[in-house]
Design a protein around this motif. Structure first.
Motif, short mmCIF file in Angstrom:
data_model
loop_
_atom_site.label_atom_id
_atom_site.label_comp_id
_atom_site.label_asym_id
_atom_site.label_seq_id
_atom_site.Cartn_x
_atom_site.Cartn_y
_atom_site.Cartn_z
N ARG A 184 -30.19 79.04 -19.65
CA ARG A 184 -30.70 77.49 -19.12
C ARG A 184 -29.90 77.45 -17.77
O ARG A 184 -28.76 77.46 -17.78
CB ARG A 184 -30.83 76.62 -20.05
N ASN B 34 -34.81 72.58 -13.63
CA ASN B 34 -34.40 73.54 -14.86
C ASN B 34 -35.02 74.71 -14.93
O ASN B 34 -36.26 74.83 -14.57
CB ASN B 34 -34.64 72.85 -16.04
N TRP C 217 -38.85 73.61 -14.71
CA TRP C 217 -39.22 72.15 -14.85
C TRP C 217 -38.52 71.44 -13.49
O TRP C 217 -37.44 71.78 -13.23
CB TRP C 217 -38.56 71.46 -16.13
N GLU D 275 -33.71 66.96 -11.38
CA GLU D 275 -33.10 67.89 -11.84
C GLU D 275 -34.23 68.95 -11.86
O GLU D 275 -35.22 68.73 -12.13
CB GLU D 275 -32.76 67.48 -13.36
N PRO E 262 -28.77 69.74 -11.17
CA PRO E 262 -28.71 68.45 -10.94
C PRO E 262 -28.71 67.91 -9.73
O PRO E 262 -27.63 68.27 -8.99
CB PRO E 262 -27.70 67.85 -11.82
#
Lengths: 316, 379
Positions: free
Chosen positions: B108, B119, B130, B117, B112
């Motif tokens: 992962r 991801n 995401w 954020e 941030p």
């Protein structure tokens, strides 16, 4: 002391002849000789009683209440604005943050904080904290406060704690107002974090509590700066304006990309770190760094305030 | 001034000193405790150990940490229109990503930013991207044998992980480079070997490249690029904090939250959208036309290039608008030069020099302007 006087925050002690307290008068009686016979329990009691009376004055003062009311109003306006935007706009036009807020009632709190910590909350806190010593000096009541065998350190501690309590009150007002507005306008339920994971509403409330603690600590650090400036002047607006200049200069410096290396030394840089609670897992390192920075500011400016105030000639 | 005044003001001065000491405690403690000394290794031994450690059946040990990337390439200030997550923004300033690696194709990467954020979560053959700013979850299906997906010329956030960066650097080790090993470096609080690659070529703008390998696990922890004549690295990517314990399993599972937009994309087949494919195609096209002048570190790429083409292309789409703005800024900082080879515009940064000749060639290399104009003479 009449009630009217108490409410406007002006102390008048009839019957006492105004005598300027200078270093000479204080040094004639070293504080140890006076305070030694007083049992410690009574001294702590006196401390809390003084703090209580200060808090009473602070929270009864219409100006301070008006400031808190303005803070409470912002999340309400923000919430209604987003509610209208979410109701009218198509799904595609909404940015992620608006969608987050529209999707969950708790997110409005974080959004409100992210707006308010930049300027409005620092203004409110610096008005009360900057007024603490300079306001008393300006209205000529500081020497009466010091006439009691209290000691300047204790008075300064009481004044600072008073400002800290007000800072936390302001933070709590924002959180409660945003929470209530959010619960009325938007659906509750589980909260989507920035990382895309979902947590329960109880967990979300806990994270709001952590945010309040963190932002309150940041405002307490700012209050230390304001109290320190307050000891240098007898005009409270000077200390308040000085703190505001400090905040604005910091924000301007932060906005310049070339000055990124100095950003970690500026207090407002750390205010917005509360978004660490919205990540999964919670970015405790960011919160810890922020709290350490706040602690450093409190230590530095607290000691400056003490050095200045304990050696100051009180002439008014 | 009374004596008491000095004593009183000593308190804030002491407080400032304590804070200063606390800020500088890391370097001071490191200096007092002495540099960590690892057993001496030659460059070959170190590389062999590193290769053995990373090519084992289980690959790199599970770990998590914070990776910081800092670039001060001496580029003209780029317009920040692309937002903080734009690949272009990686070329200047400092960026931080958090990395969790669980082994077995599980990792992962989180980037941030302020109240946002992004991801990238990969778990076996399933991957999610995401982006909280757009509230979009993209399900990425990785097609078999599609390792060529990184031919896009723009840096991707996943390029930031030190292992990949180190691998790229190690490909450049040859007879043009002198290699030495430092065995007392420290990165992210861990003792590390530092592989120092120094170009033998005088014309190169690169002073040296330093690759730090963890002393215990041989995982590359940091890559630094030093330009000639500067003590600070021009480009640096490395862990600022790292732990070699398996991260929690929930880092690698992702369920799109309620209310989020869910999109699907297949990597390798359709590309990451049509644009990426076009870009890759364009890159391959350009790569076919590239002519190389010189060898090793002072290699200069000569690309047929027309400014008008780029400006026309830059006018399309939102993403290209950023490119156009950037292009304008870069061109404004260019200095006109001329010589026996013709004339053109020279863009100089700490690490890379580019020359845009008026006869439609673009010369790019990590070399001094003199070398570049010399290369421009080679038709």
């Amino acid at each position: 002391m009449s009630t009217a006087d108490t409410q406007t925050g002006i102390r008048r002690t009839p019957g006492l002849v105004p005598v300027a307290e200078t270093m000479r008068t204080t040094e004639r009686h070293p504080p140890e000789e006076i305070s030694a016979p007083v049992p410690p329990a009574r001294r702590t009691w006196a401390f809390w009683r003084l703090l209580g009376s200060e808090l009473g004055l602070t929270f009864r003062r219409p100006r301070n209440l008006a400031l808190l009311a303005v803070l409470a109003l912002v999340p309400i306006v923000l919430g209604i604005g987003l509610w209208i935007a979410a109701g009218s706009g198509g799904d595609d036009e909404m940015s992620g943050l608006i969608q987050d807020v529209a999707g969950n009632s708790l997110m409005l709190t974080f959004l409100s904080f992210s707006f308010l910590v930049l300027l409005l909350m620092p203004v409110v806190v610096s008005v009360v904290a900057g007024d603490s010593i300079a306001g008393e000096a300006g209205t000529g009541t500081l020497r009466y406060l010091l006439a009691a065998p209290a000691g300047r350190t204790r008075l300064l501690a009481v004044k600072y704690l008073n400002a800290v309590v007000f800072a936390y009150a302001a933070t709590a007002v924002v959180a409660l107002s945003a929470l209530l507005t959010g619960l009325i306008l938007f659906p509750g339920g589980s909260v989507t974090l920035l990382s895309g994971t979902t947590v329960s509403m109880a967990d979300g409330l806990l994270r709001i509590l952590v945010t309040v603690g963190y932002v309150g600590a940041g405002m307490a650090a700012l209050a230390a700066v304001a109290v320190a400036l307050s000891t240098f002047t007898e005009v409270s607006i000077g200390a308040i304006a000085g703190t505001m200049v400090f905040i604005i200069v910091c924000q301007v410096l932060r906005a310049i990309p070339d000055l990124a290396p100095i950003a970690p030394y500026l207090l407002p840089t750390w205010f917005t770190n509360f978004d660490a609670v919205l990540r999964s897992p919670i970015d405790t390192a960011a919160l810890r760094d922020g709290l350490l920075a706040f602690g450093a500011y409190i230590m530095l400016f607290g000691s400056i305030a003490w050095a200045r105030f304990s050696g100051k000639d009180i002439t008014s | 001034m009374r004596r008491g005044t000095f004593v009183r003001w000593g308190v804030p001065i002491a407080a400032a000193a304590v804070i200063g000491a606390a800020i500088g405690a890391g370097p001071v403690i490191a200096a007092v405790s002495g540099d960590p000394v690892l057993p001496e290794r030659s460059a070959e031994q170190l590389l062999a150990d590193a290769a053995a450690a990373t090519s084992k059946q289980q690959g790199i040990a599970p770990m998590s940490g914070t990776v910081q990337q800092t670039a001060s390439l001496g580029l003209p200030a780029l317009p920040q229109t692309g937002g903080q997550t734009s690949p272009l923004s990686l070329l200047s300033g400092s960026h931080e990503v958090k990395v969790w690696y669980g082994g077995d194709q599980k990792f992962r990467v989180a980037m941030p930013t302020q109240l946002n954020e992004t991801n990238l979560i990969v778990n076996g053959d399933q991957a999610w991207y995401w982006d909280s700013a757009t509230n979009t979850a993209t399900k990425l299906t990785i097609k078999e044998g599609s390792e060529q997906k990184h031919t896009t010329p723009v840096p991707q956030p996943t390029d930031l992980t030190p292992p990949q960066a180190a691998q790229r650097m190690l490909e450049g080790v040859d007879e043009h480079t002198s290699v030495r090993v430092i065995n007392n470096a420290e990165v992210a609080g861990r003792p590390a070997y530092q592989l120092v690659l120094t170009p033998k070529d005088e014309g190169s703008l690169v002073q040296e490249v330093r690759i730090a390998l963890d002393g215990e696990t041989y995982v590359p922890l940091q890559v630094q690029l030093f330009a000639k004549g500067s003590a600070e690295p021009a480009y640096q990517v490395g862990f600022t904090q790292v732990t070699f314990t398996p991260p929690a399993a929930e880092n690698f599972t992702f369920t799109p939250p309620a209310g989020a937009k869910v999109e699907e994309a297949t990597l390798g087949e359709e590309g990451f959208g049509k644009k990426a494919e076009e870009r890759a195609e364009h890159a391959a096209d350009v790569a076919g036309q590239v002519k190389w002048v010189g060898e090793g570190w002072s290699r200069v790429a000569v690309v047929p290039f027309k400014l008008s083409d780029l400006q026309a292309q830059a006018g399309q789409g939102a993403d290209e608008a950023n490119g156009a703005a950037m292009l304008d800024t870069v061109l404004k900082s260019a200095t006109p030069v001329s010589g026996t080879w013709g004339s053109g515009k020279l863009i100089k940064t700490k690490l890379v020099t580019a020359l845009l000749t008026d006869d439609g060639r673009l010369l790019v290399g990590a070399v001094t302007p003199e070398e570049l104009t010399k290369a421009a003479g080679v038709k």
